[in-house]
Design an enzyme around this catalytic site. Structure first.
Site, PDB file in Angstrom:
ATOM      1  N   GLU A  49       0.827  -1.210   0.000  1.00  0.00           N
ATOM      2  CA  GLU A  49       0.000   0.000   0.000  1.00  0.00           C
ATOM      3  C   GLU A  49       0.861   1.260   0.000  1.00  0.00           C
ATOM      4  O   GLU A  49       0.550   2.225  -0.688  1.00  0.00           O
ATOM      5  CB  GLU A  49      -0.946   0.005   1.199  1.00  0.00           C
ATOM      6  CG  GLU A  49      -2.045  -1.049   1.144  1.00  0.00           C
ATOM      7  CD  GLU A  49      -2.950  -0.882  -0.060  1.00  0.00           C
ATOM      8  OE1 GLU A  49      -2.963   0.204  -0.666  1.00  0.00           O
ATOM      9  OE2 GLU A  49      -3.651  -1.850  -0.404  1.00  0.00           O
ATOM     10  N   TYR A 132      -6.321   6.654   3.885  1.00  0.00           N
ATOM     11  CA  TYR A 132      -6.490   5.575   2.923  1.00  0.00           C
ATOM     12  C   TYR A 132      -5.768   4.303   3.360  1.00  0.00           C
ATOM     13  O   TYR A 132      -6.354   3.215   3.391  1.00  0.00           O
ATOM     14  CB  TYR A 132      -6.000   5.981   1.524  1.00  0.00           C
ATOM     15  CG  TYR A 132      -5.800   4.733   0.694  1.00  0.00           C
ATOM     16  CD1 TYR A 132      -6.899   4.056   0.175  1.00  0.00           C
ATOM     17  CD2 TYR A 132      -4.532   4.155   0.552  1.00  0.00           C
ATOM     18  CE1 TYR A 132      -6.741   2.858  -0.500  1.00  0.00           C
ATOM     19  CE2 TYR A 132      -4.370   2.961  -0.119  1.00  0.00           C
ATOM     20  CZ  TYR A 132      -5.472   2.316  -0.646  1.00  0.00           C
ATOM     21  OH  TYR A 132      -5.323   1.135  -1.282  1.00  0.00           O
ATOM     22  N   ASP A 150      -9.651   5.410  -2.398  1.00  0.00           N
ATOM     23  CA  ASP A 150      -8.489   5.902  -3.136  1.00  0.00           C
ATOM     24  C   ASP A 150      -8.997   6.579  -4.413  1.00  0.00           C
ATOM     25  O   ASP A 150     -10.189   6.807  -4.579  1.00  0.00           O
ATOM     26  CB  ASP A 150      -7.527   4.745  -3.457  1.00  0.00           C
ATOM     27  CG  ASP A 150      -8.110   3.829  -4.508  1.00  0.00           C
ATOM     28  OD1 ASP A 150      -9.350   3.788  -4.640  1.00  0.00           O
ATOM     29  OD2 ASP A 150      -7.340   3.149  -5.199  1.00  0.00           O
ATOM     30  N   CYS A 202     -13.493   0.572 -14.908  1.00  0.00           N
ATOM     31  CA  CYS A 202     -13.928   1.966 -14.764  1.00  0.00           C
ATOM     32  C   CYS A 202     -12.688   2.865 -14.812  1.00  0.00           C
ATOM     33  O   CYS A 202     -12.425   3.655 -13.918  1.00  0.00           O
ATOM     34  CB  CYS A 202     -14.698   2.130 -13.454  1.00  0.00           C
ATOM     35  SG  CYS A 202     -15.682   3.642 -13.361  1.00  0.00           S
ATOM     36  N   CYS A 209     -17.446  -0.066 -20.122  1.00  0.00           N
ATOM     37  CA  CYS A 209     -18.738  -0.194 -19.451  1.00  0.00           C
ATOM     38  C   CYS A 209     -19.471  -1.473 -19.845  1.00  0.00           C
ATOM     39  O   CYS A 209     -20.300  -1.977 -19.078  1.00  0.00           O
ATOM     40  CB  CYS A 209     -19.586   1.030 -19.739  1.00  0.00           C
ATOM     41  SG  CYS A 209     -18.802   2.566 -19.179  1.00  0.00           S
ATOM     42  N   CYS A 212     -18.792  -3.961 -17.270  1.00  0.00           N
ATOM     43  CA  CYS A 212     -18.953  -3.527 -15.878  1.00  0.00           C
ATOM     44  C   CYS A 212     -20.148  -4.219 -15.224  1.00  0.00           C
ATOM     45  O   CYS A 212     -21.258  -4.172 -15.758  1.00  0.00           O
ATOM     46  CB  CYS A 212     -19.149  -2.019 -15.810  1.00  0.00           C
ATOM     47  SG  CYS A 212     -19.382  -1.410 -14.113  1.00  0.00           S
ATOM     48  N   CYS A 218     -25.331   2.665 -12.772  1.00  0.00           N
ATOM     49  CA  CYS A 218     -24.436   3.813 -12.944  1.00  0.00           C
ATOM     50  C   CYS A 218     -25.172   4.999 -13.566  1.00  0.00           C
ATOM     51  O   CYS A 218     -25.606   4.954 -14.721  1.00  0.00           O
ATOM     52  CB  CYS A 218     -23.243   3.415 -13.812  1.00  0.00           C
ATOM     53  SG  CYS A 218     -22.036   4.738 -14.027  1.00  0.00           S
TER      54      CYS A 218
END
Length: 351
Positions: A49, A132, A150, A202, A209, A212, A218
């Site tokens: 991270e 985060y 994030d 995304c 899309c 997705c 959305c």
DNA sequence: CACTCGTGGAG
DNA sequence: TCTCCAAGAGT
């Protein structure tokens, strides 16, 4: 409108995304497969991270592999010399991360016996661990409920809810929206599912899309302007600065200096340099500011772009002596990229 | 709270 | 070539 339509409620959306993650999760060196009940070593989660803060997966991956091979536990890392860790971080950028990484490792190895805190609040107190990273480690390493937000998650939320106000002012709203979807069910997988969706489907540009799992929910997709989200305020122009770097050699060895611990490239080795200022440096100014008297030869200049300014760096080279950390050419890989670039220019392009 | 703080790849 | 930007944190 598809069968799931825009009536997809939060539980249905969650189920769809987790199912997608079970089938499409990226395989990454620091990650356990989804759902398997295996938890990744908190040290690996934390290290990855930190390395991934504002850094792409392809760039961070070889560093993660090198660090974990060389320092298999947080206590191994904590026991290492500062200079060795800074050298290993060279090229990854944002060097305050490396300084905080060591401070964090030493806090965990010392005061906590090598055991990471397992709560968001505890993690948040560690150096280099912000909102985060604390949430991500709590969720991914300890499977604790957390709102992991994030840049990926911000983008997914901005599109999902067609959030009009631009970043960065909309950050609190985007975080609130992400929190409205988070639950105690599979928190680690949920966080990584959202981030993987943002990274692979995304995407900032040309989102996929049609692949997705939550396009039916959305708002931006329904409008057809999904790629225009998230809105962003324009960034200030990047000013240019000018500086001089001196490459002093003694046979195979190069004179390097340790930079002050804070500020730009803080704590890293570098070439001796002048101030970096708005006005270009003339030959006379450059030679007058040299760190030692020598037969300096013009080696041209290099360009380097930092986050908030661009740098034109004139490079001069000479053979000579001065008080410095004399380093064999093979050791130049311990330099930040800007100095590696300047050193290579000096060694190969004498004008 | 606005500013500082790297790098390299993609389009 | 140029712009954008990637799993942000510290001050």
């Amino acid at each position: 409108m598809t069968a799931k339509g825009n009536r997809m409620n939060a539980p249905a959306l969650r189920a769809a995304l987790l199912d997608w993650y079970d089938a499409h999760a990226r395989s990454l060196p620091w990650r356990a497969p989804p759902g398997a009940g295996k938890r990744t070593d908190p040290y690996f989660v934390w290290l990855s991270e930190v390395m991934l803060q504002q850094t792409t997966v392809p760039h961070a991956t070889p560093y993660f592999l090198a660090f974990t091979r060389r320092w298999p536990t947080v206590s191994d890392l904590a026991a290492e010399e500062d200079a060795e860790v800074m050298a290993a971080w060279a090229g990854l950028g944002y060097y305050a991360r490396a300084r905080n990484l060591l401070a964090c490792a030493r806090a965990v190895a010392g005061r906590r016996g090598g055991v990471f805190p397992d709560t968001e609040e505890g993690l948040l107190r560690l150096p280099g661990v912000g909102a985060y990273t604390a949430a991500a480690v709590a969720a991914i390493a300890f499977d604790r409920e957390a709102n992991v937000v994030d840049g990926n998650v911000e983008r997914v939320m901005a599109r999902l809810f067609a959030v009009e106000p631009p970043l960065p002012d909309s950050k609190p709203e985007l975080k609130r929206l992400a929190g409205s979807l988070a639950t105690a069910d599979r928190p680690g997988d949920w966080a990584q599912a959202l981030m993987d969706l943002g990274a692979t489907v995304c995407r900032p540009k040309a989102p996929l899309c049609d692949r997705c799992p939550i396009s039916g929910a959305c708002a931006a997709y329904a409008r057809g302007d999904q790629e225009t989200f998230p809105r962003k305020t324009k960034k200030a122009e990047r000013p240019r600065r000018h500086g001089v770097a001196w490459l002093l050699t003694d046979g195979d060895r190069v004179a390097l200096v340790r930079r002050p611990p804070k500020g730009l490239l803080g704590g890293m080795l570098g070439l001796p340099t002048s101030d970096w200022r708005a006005a270009p440096w003339t030959d006379a100014e450059a030679l007058a500011a040299a760190p030692t008297v020598a037969a300096w030869r013009d080696a041209g200049e290099i360009e380097h772009v930092f986050t908030h300014f661009a740098l034109t760096l004139r490079v001069f080279r000479a053979e000579g002596a001065m008080a410095a950390e004399w380093t064999p050419r093979a050791g130049l890989e311990a330099l930040p990229s800007v100095f590696l670039k300047a050193a290579k220019a000096g060694l190969t392009r004498l004008v």
